[in-house]
Write a protein that holds these residues in place. Structure first.
Motif, PDB file in Angstrom:
ATOM      1  N   ASP A  26      52.820  44.949  42.292  1.00  0.00           N
ATOM      2  CA  ASP A  26      51.459  45.667  42.114  1.00  0.00           C
ATOM      3  C   ASP A  26      50.479  44.667  41.604  1.00  0.00           C
ATOM      4  N   LEU A  27      50.595  43.725  40.911  1.00  0.00           N
ATOM      5  CA  LEU A  27      49.651  42.976  40.599  1.00  0.00           C
ATOM      6  C   LEU A  27      49.380  41.865  41.445  1.00  0.00           C
ATOM      7  N   GLY A  28      50.125  41.343  42.446  1.00  0.00           N
ATOM      8  CA  GLY A  28      50.275  40.301  43.400  1.00  0.00           C
ATOM      9  C   GLY A  28      50.512  38.980  42.576  1.00  0.00           C
ATOM     10  N   ILE A  29      51.102  38.896  41.527  1.00  0.00           N
ATOM     11  CA  ILE A  29      51.244  37.619  41.031  1.00  0.00           C
ATOM     12  C   ILE A  29      52.610  37.689  40.046  1.00  0.00           C
ATOM     13  N   SER A  30      53.066  36.574  39.905  1.00  0.00           N
ATOM     14  CA  SER A  30      54.468  36.556  38.864  1.00  0.00           C
ATOM     15  C   SER A  30      53.851  36.110  37.555  1.00  0.00           C
ATOM     16  N   LEU A  31      54.212  36.579  36.550  1.00  0.00           N
ATOM     17  CA  LEU A  31      53.865  36.483  35.089  1.00  0.00           C
ATOM     18  C   LEU A  31      54.794  35.279  34.372  1.00  0.00           C
ATOM     19  N   PRO A  32      54.105  34.834  33.487  1.00  0.00           N
ATOM     20  CA  PRO A  32      54.828  33.844  32.619  1.00  0.00           C
ATOM     21  C   PRO A  32      55.917  34.349  31.760  1.00  0.00           C
ATOM     22  N   ILE A  53      46.360  43.509  23.521  1.00  0.00           N
ATOM     23  CA  ILE A  53      47.320  42.959  24.453  1.00  0.00           C
ATOM     24  C   ILE A  53      47.899  44.110  25.530  1.00  0.00           C
ATOM     25  N   MET A  54      47.586  43.936  26.694  1.00  0.00           N
ATOM     26  CA  MET A  54      47.750  44.808  27.726  1.00  0.00           C
ATOM     27  C   MET A  54      49.417  44.569  28.078  1.00  0.00           C
ATOM     28  N   HIS A  55      49.865  45.862  28.554  1.00  0.00           N
ATOM     29  CA  HIS A  55      51.153  46.012  28.787  1.00  0.00           C
ATOM     30  C   HIS A  55      51.496  46.418  30.083  1.00  0.00           C
ATOM     31  N   PRO A  56      52.374  45.991  31.188  1.00  0.00           N
ATOM     32  CA  PRO A  56      52.443  46.582  32.386  1.00  0.00           C
ATOM     33  C   PRO A  56      52.762  48.160  32.578  1.00  0.00           C
ATOM     34  N   CYS A  57      53.459  48.572  31.458  1.00  0.00           N
ATOM     35  CA  CYS A  57      54.121  49.947  31.549  1.00  0.00           C
ATOM     36  C   CYS A  57      53.408  50.868  30.436  1.00  0.00           C
ATOM     37  N   SER A  58      52.280  50.271  29.912  1.00  0.00           N
ATOM     38  CA  SER A  58      51.436  51.250  28.831  1.00  0.00           C
ATOM     39  C   SER A  58      51.077  52.579  29.582  1.00  0.00           C
ATOM     40  N   ALA A  62      43.879  52.235  29.374  1.00  0.00           N
ATOM     41  CA  ALA A  62      42.924  51.186  28.766  1.00  0.00           C
ATOM     42  C   ALA A  62      43.900  49.865  28.321  1.00  0.00           C
ATOM     43  N   LEU A  63      45.219  50.264  28.264  1.00  0.00           N
ATOM     44  CA  LEU A  63      46.062  49.107  27.762  1.00  0.00           C
ATOM     45  C   LEU A  63      47.122  48.713  28.884  1.00  0.00           C
ATOM     46  N   ASN A  64      46.817  49.541  30.019  1.00  0.00           N
ATOM     47  CA  ASN A  64      47.937  49.223  31.259  1.00  0.00           C
ATOM     48  C   ASN A  64      47.681  47.937  31.959  1.00  0.00           C
ATOM     49  N   LEU A  65      48.398  46.894  31.805  1.00  0.00           N
ATOM     50  CA  LEU A  65      47.918  45.743  32.730  1.00  0.00           C
ATOM     51  C   LEU A  65      47.827  45.990  34.161  1.00  0.00           C
ATOM     52  N   ILE A  66      48.467  46.932  34.730  1.00  0.00           N
ATOM     53  CA  ILE A  66      48.345  47.200  36.259  1.00  0.00           C
ATOM     54  C   ILE A  66      47.154  47.859  36.662  1.00  0.00           C
ATOM     55  N   GLU A  67      46.784  48.822  35.612  1.00  0.00           N
ATOM     56  CA  GLU A  67      45.625  49.587  35.889  1.00  0.00           C
ATOM     57  C   GLU A  67      44.264  48.702  35.396  1.00  0.00           C
ATOM     58  N   GLN A  68      44.239  48.001  34.326  1.00  0.00           N
ATOM     59  CA  GLN A  68      43.207  47.387  33.878  1.00  0.00           C
ATOM     60  C   GLN A  68      42.872  45.963  34.452  1.00  0.00           C
ATOM     61  N   SER A  69      43.960  45.059  34.944  1.00  0.00           N
ATOM     62  CA  SER A  69      43.579  44.081  35.441  1.00  0.00           C
ATOM     63  C   SER A  69      42.639  43.837  36.583  1.00  0.00           C
ATOM     64  N   PRO A  70      42.958  44.954  37.690  1.00  0.00           N
ATOM     65  CA  PRO A  70      42.015  44.972  38.769  1.00  0.00           C
ATOM     66  C   PRO A  70      40.567  45.147  38.447  1.00  0.00           C
ATOM     67  N   ILE A  71      40.491  46.073  37.384  1.00  0.00           N
ATOM     68  CA  ILE A  71      39.010  46.454  36.712  1.00  0.00           C
ATOM     69  C   ILE A  71      38.378  45.160  36.383  1.00  0.00           C
ATOM     70  N   ILE A  72      39.007  44.603  35.470  1.00  0.00           N
ATOM     71  CA  ILE A  72      38.514  43.556  34.626  1.00  0.00           C
ATOM     72  C   ILE A  72      38.127  42.370  35.763  1.00  0.00           C
ATOM     73  N   ARG A  73      39.067  42.054  36.651  1.00  0.00           N
ATOM     74  CA  ARG A  73      38.917  40.933  37.527  1.00  0.00           C
ATOM     75  C   ARG A  73      37.617  41.331  38.541  1.00  0.00           C
ATOM     76  N   GLU A  74      37.512  42.813  39.081  1.00  0.00           N
ATOM     77  CA  GLU A  74      36.493  43.110  39.764  1.00  0.00           C
ATOM     78  C   GLU A  74      35.326  42.923  39.286  1.00  0.00           C
ATOM     79  N   MET A  75      35.217  43.127  37.696  1.00  0.00           N
ATOM     80  CA  MET A  75      33.907  43.020  36.891  1.00  0.00           C
ATOM     81  C   MET A  75      33.556  41.559  36.855  1.00  0.00           C
ATOM     82  N   TRP A  76      34.573  40.820  36.530  1.00  0.00           N
ATOM     83  CA  TRP A  76      34.283  39.319  36.508  1.00  0.00           C
ATOM     84  C   TRP A  76      33.975  38.663  37.861  1.00  0.00           C
TER      85      TRP A  76
END
Length: 170
Positions: A26-32, A53-58, A62-76
């Protein structure tokens, strides 16, 4: 690996069942690995009513890594385009691009600087277009920040010291 129970003020681990193959697809990336250990043992976390700190299953968008990371990346990414690429780092999915994992209540963002093995990714903090790179990874950064050993020069308000509060969110 960091002692997350100490970092999270004695909060007992709340084991999380995570389908990492699906998350990373879903994220298109492996995590540390240090983040994966955190996520397998704790839900999304708020430290001192400041750092989220976001979590992939929240269950909280607003705290879900899968939902928020594309929004944040798009903004940046949009900011990067408006700045005509005049940022010190590209945004993921660009090679070596920044990938968000947390944000604070003052419009600050915490990213991994991707590139190479996820275990080698460093942390980049940005607020008000002021950038700072910590040479360590997620776990080292969180441990140092909560112990008062790390202070980012770009974030005006940080963790309030040894009496910080921790809240866990599903």
């Amino acid at each position: 690996m960091p002692d997350y129970k100490r970092i999270f003020r004695g909060a007992d681990p709340v084991p999380q069942l995570i389908d990492w193959a699906k998350v990373e697809s879903d994220l298109g990336i492996s995590l540390p690995p240090d983040y994966r250990e955190f996520a397998e043992n704790y839900p999304a976390v708020n430290i001192d009513d400041f750092l989220n700190i976001m979590h992939p299953c929240s269950s909280r968008p607003a705290l879900n890594l899968i939902e928020q990371s594309p929004i944040i990346r798009e903004m940046w990414s949009a900011l990067w385009v408006r700045a005509e690429g005049d940022f010190p780092y590209p945004i993921f999915p660009a090679d070596g691009g920044l990938f968000p994992w947390a944000y604070n209540d003052e419009n600050g963002f915490y990213f991994w600087k991707t590139g190479g093995a996820p275990s080698t990714w460093t942390v980049v903090v940005v607020e008000a277009l002021q950038w700072w790179e910590h040479p360590g990874g997620f776990g080292e950064f969180i441990a140092g920040l909560t112990a008062g050993e790390i202070a980012s020069p770009v974030i005006e308000s940080e963790i309030s010291g040894p009496d910080y509060e921790v809240r866990l969110f599903d």
